[in-house]
Design a protein around this motif. Sequence first.
Motif, PDB file in Angstrom:
ATOM      1  N   MET A   1       0.828  -1.178   0.000  1.00  0.00           N
ATOM      2  CA  MET A   1       0.000   0.000   0.000  1.00  0.00           C
ATOM      3  C   MET A   1       0.875   1.244   0.000  1.00  0.00           C
ATOM      4  O   MET A   1       1.886   1.310   0.678  1.00  0.00           O
ATOM      5  CB  MET A   1      -0.914  -0.026   1.224  1.00  0.00           C
ATOM      6  N   GLN A   2       0.464   2.234  -0.787  1.00  0.00           N
ATOM      7  CA  GLN A   2       1.236   3.476  -0.880  1.00  0.00           C
ATOM      8  C   GLN A   2       0.958   4.350   0.335  1.00  0.00           C
ATOM      9  O   GLN A   2      -0.140   4.322   0.900  1.00  0.00           O
ATOM     10  CB  GLN A   2       0.844   4.231  -2.139  1.00  0.00           C
ATOM     11  N   PRO A   3       1.959   5.144   0.735  1.00  0.00           N
ATOM     12  CA  PRO A   3       1.726   6.028   1.880  1.00  0.00           C
ATOM     13  C   PRO A   3       0.726   7.138   1.515  1.00  0.00           C
ATOM     14  O   PRO A   3       0.577   7.516   0.357  1.00  0.00           O
ATOM     15  CB  PRO A   3       3.111   6.614   2.169  1.00  0.00           C
ATOM     16  N   CYS A   4       0.034   7.616   2.531  1.00  0.00           N
ATOM     17  CA  CYS A   4      -0.974   8.657   2.342  1.00  0.00           C
ATOM     18  C   CYS A   4      -0.277  10.000   2.092  1.00  0.00           C
ATOM     19  O   CYS A   4       0.663  10.350   2.806  1.00  0.00           O
ATOM     20  CB  CYS A   4      -1.840   8.729   3.602  1.00  0.00           C
ATOM     21  N   PRO A   5      -0.715  10.785   1.084  1.00  0.00           N
ATOM     22  CA  PRO A   5      -0.113  12.105   0.857  1.00  0.00           C
ATOM     23  C   PRO A   5      -0.311  13.024   2.055  1.00  0.00           C
ATOM     24  O   PRO A   5      -1.229  12.860   2.855  1.00  0.00           O
ATOM     25  CB  PRO A   5      -0.859  12.634  -0.365  1.00  0.00           C
ATOM     26  N   GLU A   6       0.561  14.013   2.163  1.00  0.00           N
ATOM     27  CA  GLU A   6       0.558  14.916   3.308  1.00  0.00           C
ATOM     28  C   GLU A   6      -0.740  15.723   3.420  1.00  0.00           C
ATOM     29  O   GLU A   6      -1.220  15.986   4.513  1.00  0.00           O
ATOM     30  CB  GLU A   6       1.742  15.887   3.212  1.00  0.00           C
ATOM     31  N   ASP A   7      -1.332  16.142   2.285  1.00  0.00           N
ATOM     32  CA  ASP A   7      -2.500  17.011   2.351  1.00  0.00           C
ATOM     33  C   ASP A   7      -3.808  16.237   2.583  1.00  0.00           C
ATOM     34  O   ASP A   7      -4.861  16.839   2.709  1.00  0.00           O
ATOM     35  CB  ASP A   7      -2.619  17.864   1.089  1.00  0.00           C
ATOM     36  N   TYR A   8      -3.743  14.927   2.693  1.00  0.00           N
ATOM     37  CA  TYR A   8      -4.938  14.119   2.955  1.00  0.00           C
ATOM     38  C   TYR A   8      -5.093  13.934   4.460  1.00  0.00           C
ATOM     39  O   TYR A   8      -4.118  13.795   5.187  1.00  0.00           O
ATOM     40  CB  TYR A   8      -4.830  12.740   2.306  1.00  0.00           C
ATOM     41  N   VAL A   9      -6.315  13.901   4.921  1.00  0.00           N
ATOM     42  CA  VAL A   9      -6.561  13.645   6.330  1.00  0.00           C
ATOM     43  C   VAL A   9      -6.456  12.148   6.611  1.00  0.00           C
ATOM     44  O   VAL A   9      -5.844  11.731   7.585  1.00  0.00           O
ATOM     45  CB  VAL A   9      -7.964  14.158   6.740  1.00  0.00           C
ATOM     46  N   ARG A  10      -7.050  11.346   5.705  1.00  0.00           N
ATOM     47  CA  ARG A  10      -7.015   9.900   5.888  1.00  0.00           C
ATOM     48  C   ARG A  10      -7.080   9.234   4.530  1.00  0.00           C
ATOM     49  O   ARG A  10      -7.780   9.682   3.645  1.00  0.00           O
ATOM     50  CB  ARG A  10      -8.207   9.468   6.739  1.00  0.00           C
ATOM     51  N   CYS A  11      -6.398   8.132   4.380  1.00  0.00           N
ATOM     52  CA  CYS A  11      -6.488   7.330   3.159  1.00  0.00           C
ATOM     53  C   CYS A  11      -7.350   6.108   3.446  1.00  0.00           C
ATOM     54  O   CYS A  11      -7.330   5.558   4.541  1.00  0.00           O
ATOM     55  CB  CYS A  11      -5.100   6.869   2.715  1.00  0.00           C
ATOM     56  N   TYR A  12      -8.118   5.702   2.441  1.00  0.00           N
ATOM     57  CA  TYR A  12      -9.023   4.566   2.586  1.00  0.00           C
ATOM     58  C   TYR A  12      -8.574   3.415   1.701  1.00  0.00           C
ATOM     59  O   TYR A  12      -8.088   3.628   0.602  1.00  0.00           O
ATOM     60  CB  TYR A  12     -10.450   4.951   2.188  1.00  0.00           C
ATOM     61  N   THR A  13      -8.807   2.214   2.183  1.00  0.00           N
ATOM     62  CA  THR A  13      -8.640   1.048   1.325  1.00  0.00           C
ATOM     63  C   THR A  13      -9.857   1.001   0.399  1.00  0.00           C
ATOM     64  O   THR A  13     -10.876   1.641   0.672  1.00  0.00           O
ATOM     65  CB  THR A  13      -8.569  -0.244   2.160  1.00  0.00           C
ATOM     66  N   PRO A  14      -9.786   0.255  -0.697  1.00  0.00           N
ATOM     67  CA  PRO A  14     -10.962   0.174  -1.583  1.00  0.00           C
ATOM     68  C   PRO A  14     -12.230  -0.316  -0.870  1.00  0.00           C
ATOM     69  O   PRO A  14     -13.328   0.164  -1.143  1.00  0.00           O
ATOM     70  CB  PRO A  14     -10.521  -0.801  -2.670  1.00  0.00           C
ATOM     71  N   GLU A  15     -12.079  -1.246   0.066  1.00  0.00           N
ATOM     72  CA  GLU A  15     -13.247  -1.741   0.806  1.00  0.00           C
ATOM     73  C   GLU A  15     -13.828  -0.651   1.702  1.00  0.00           C
ATOM     74  O   GLU A  15     -15.052  -0.478   1.792  1.00  0.00           O
ATOM     75  CB  GLU A  15     -12.885  -2.974   1.645  1.00  0.00           C
TER      76      GLU A  15
END
Length: 86
Positions: free
Chosen positions: A1-15
């Motif tokens: 899984m790729q790391p979440c970008p800095e400007d995102y609050v949270r990254c989601y998995t497809p599910e």
Amino acid sequence: MQPCPEDYVRCYTPEEWDDLQFLLDENDITYDVGPMGDVESAIHFTWELLFLSPWELAYISIPMTVIAFYVLTIYSAFKYIQRKFR
């Protein structure tokens, strides 16, 4: 899984994303993408008016009819006074 970008609050998995979309659709919640332009808001307003239920239409049309009656009465009174003093 790729790391979440800095400007995102949270990254989601497809599910998780699918679950979130399902919950939003189920509860009729939408994200505001950005401010609407004038034409887009006029089209949106017209589209919303087309799909009102009969009860909603009656709820809107009765007060609008009363307001229109008052305005036309005041307008006709001014016109009557103008004709009297002409």
